[in-house]
Motif scaffolding. Sequence first.
Motif, PDB file in Angstrom:
ATOM      1  N   ILE A 225       0.846  -1.094   0.078  1.00  0.00           N
ATOM      2  CA  ILE A 225      -0.046  -0.068   0.120  1.00  0.00           C
ATOM      3  C   ILE A 225       0.959   1.193  -0.109  1.00  0.00           C
ATOM      4  O   ILE A 225       1.817   1.201   1.063  1.00  0.00           O
TER       5      ILE A 225
ATOM      6  N   GLY B 132      -8.278   6.164   5.942  1.00  0.00           N
ATOM      7  CA  GLY B 132      -8.556   4.736   6.292  1.00  0.00           C
ATOM      8  C   GLY B 132      -7.833   4.095   7.398  1.00  0.00           C
ATOM      9  O   GLY B 132      -7.718   4.711   8.580  1.00  0.00           O
ATOM     10  N   SER B 133      -7.188   3.039   7.268  1.00  0.00           N
ATOM     11  CA  SER B 133      -6.683   2.399   8.443  1.00  0.00           C
ATOM     12  C   SER B 133      -5.317   3.168   9.280  1.00  0.00           C
ATOM     13  O   SER B 133      -5.099   2.928  10.420  1.00  0.00           O
TER      14      SER B 133
ATOM     15  N   LYS C 131      -3.500   0.040  -3.265  1.00  0.00           N
ATOM     16  CA  LYS C 131      -2.753  -1.163  -2.891  1.00  0.00           C
ATOM     17  C   LYS C 131      -2.267  -1.874  -4.219  1.00  0.00           C
ATOM     18  O   LYS C 131      -3.226  -1.896  -5.152  1.00  0.00           O
TER      19      LYS C 131
ATOM     20  N   ASP D 208     -11.799  -0.333  -6.463  1.00  0.00           N
ATOM     21  CA  ASP D 208     -11.811  -1.321  -5.431  1.00  0.00           C
ATOM     22  C   ASP D 208     -10.381  -1.236  -4.488  1.00  0.00           C
ATOM     23  O   ASP D 208     -10.306  -1.475  -3.379  1.00  0.00           O
TER      24      ASP D 208
ATOM     25  N   MET E  37      -7.924   1.638  -4.973  1.00  0.00           N
ATOM     26  CA  MET E  37      -7.292   3.099  -4.692  1.00  0.00           C
ATOM     27  C   MET E  37      -8.368   3.812  -3.880  1.00  0.00           C
ATOM     28  O   MET E  37      -9.267   3.665  -3.792  1.00  0.00           O
TER      29      MET E  37
ATOM     30  N   ARG F 171     -18.253   1.336   1.228  1.00  0.00           N
ATOM     31  CA  ARG F 171     -17.739   0.994   2.601  1.00  0.00           C
ATOM     32  C   ARG F 171     -18.653   1.836   3.788  1.00  0.00           C
ATOM     33  O   ARG F 171     -19.311   1.243   4.702  1.00  0.00           O
TER      34      ARG F 171
HETATM   35  O1  C5P Z   1      -7.974   0.256   4.510  1.00  0.00           O
HETATM   36  P1  C5P Z   1      -6.669   0.999   4.311  1.00  0.00           P
HETATM   37  O2  C5P Z   1      -6.761   2.357   4.558  1.00  0.00           O
HETATM   38  O3  C5P Z   1      -5.384   0.288   4.768  1.00  0.00           O
HETATM   39  O4  C5P Z   1      -6.717   0.851   2.774  1.00  0.00           O
HETATM   40  C1  C5P Z   1      -5.400   1.387   2.029  1.00  0.00           C
HETATM   41  C2  C5P Z   1      -5.721   1.247   0.516  1.00  0.00           C
HETATM   42  O5  C5P Z   1      -5.468  -0.159   0.171  1.00  0.00           O
HETATM   43  C3  C5P Z   1      -7.167   1.545   0.065  1.00  0.00           C
HETATM   44  O6  C5P Z   1      -6.935   2.340  -1.287  1.00  0.00           O
HETATM   45  C4  C5P Z   1      -7.756   0.261  -0.172  1.00  0.00           C
HETATM   46  O7  C5P Z   1      -8.898   0.527  -0.850  1.00  0.00           O
HETATM   47  C5  C5P Z   1      -6.755  -0.501  -0.444  1.00  0.00           C
HETATM   48  N1  C5P Z   1      -6.702  -1.775   0.105  1.00  0.00           N
HETATM   49  C6  C5P Z   1      -7.216  -3.172  -0.973  1.00  0.00           C
HETATM   50  N2  C5P Z   1      -7.409  -4.094  -0.375  1.00  0.00           N
HETATM   51  C7  C5P Z   1      -7.151  -4.477   0.872  1.00  0.00           C
HETATM   52  C8  C5P Z   1      -6.723  -3.467   1.728  1.00  0.00           C
HETATM   53  C9  C5P Z   1      -6.728  -2.178   1.263  1.00  0.00           C
HETATM   54  O8  C5P Z   1      -7.155  -2.719  -1.772  1.00  0.00           O
HETATM   55  N3  C5P Z   1      -7.310  -5.837   1.268  1.00  0.00           N
END
Ligand code: C5P
Length: 234
Positions: A92, A99-100, A177, A196, A198, A215
């Motif tokens: 990522i 996000g996280s 990601k 999905d 980005m 989400r």
């Molecule tokens: O949830 P988080 O903030 O960690 O996600 C960071 C980026 O990675 C987001 O763009 C999310 O869509 C992508 N991601 C993904 N698949 C995952 C986890 C995150 O495509 N399993």
Amino acid sequence: MKQQKLLQSGKVKSVYRTDTPGQLIIEFRDDITAFDGGKKDVLADKGRFNAEVSAFFFEYLEKYGVKTHFVKMLDEKRMVVRDLQMIPLEVIVRNFAAGSLVRNYPFKEGTKLNPPIVVIDYKDDSRHDPMLNDEIIGALGLATPAELKKIKKIALEVNSHLVRFLAELDITLVDFKLEFGRGGKTIYVGDEISMDSMRLWDKTTGESLDKDVYRFDKGDVIATYNRVSRRICT
Ligand code: C5P
């Protein structure tokens, strides 16, 4: 090319063997999921928007010398790709805090991260994709130090290309990601680069143009995916 046996059915994509050695078909289904599959739906046309944007970005990146698994589109939802030995890492790149990162650390949402941050998670839903570090990756034998260096370099290169491209469309690339795979000794970008995977914000209005709409019930998901894919691909 003939589609053969189903090799793998993920949460939103299916992978098939083909009659061409070294090539697979990825079908982008209309399923959409979030929160480790805790929320799921089927939204007509979602698969083709993600397939279209992924194909567009793979071709765009190839022009700049980034190696991807993309071969060609068979139809609106089915992509022919190079058969890679996938590495179970979710790489990522983050340009702004969201996000996280905001949930788990004391960052204020929207803070610019300069330089961008690369975070690597272990692709394992049953463990909720825990964050890794280089030592854990090495100890688990997921990638060699040289591969990891290369993966991070490619991820940041992809980031530069995507940030520049999207900025011209007045879209901020907040984070995204990537997944990688080995083809011989070469590391390729695999999987997808889509709404999905980005996080995209409209530069003018700040509105979400990605899976956050799904989400967090921010609006009409398909209308958003449709508008974004038109903005990116035309
Ligand atoms: O949830 P988080 O903030 O960690 O996600 C960071 C980026 O990675 C987001 O763009 C999310 O869509 C992508 N991601 C993904 N698949 C995952 C986890 C995150 O495509 N399993």
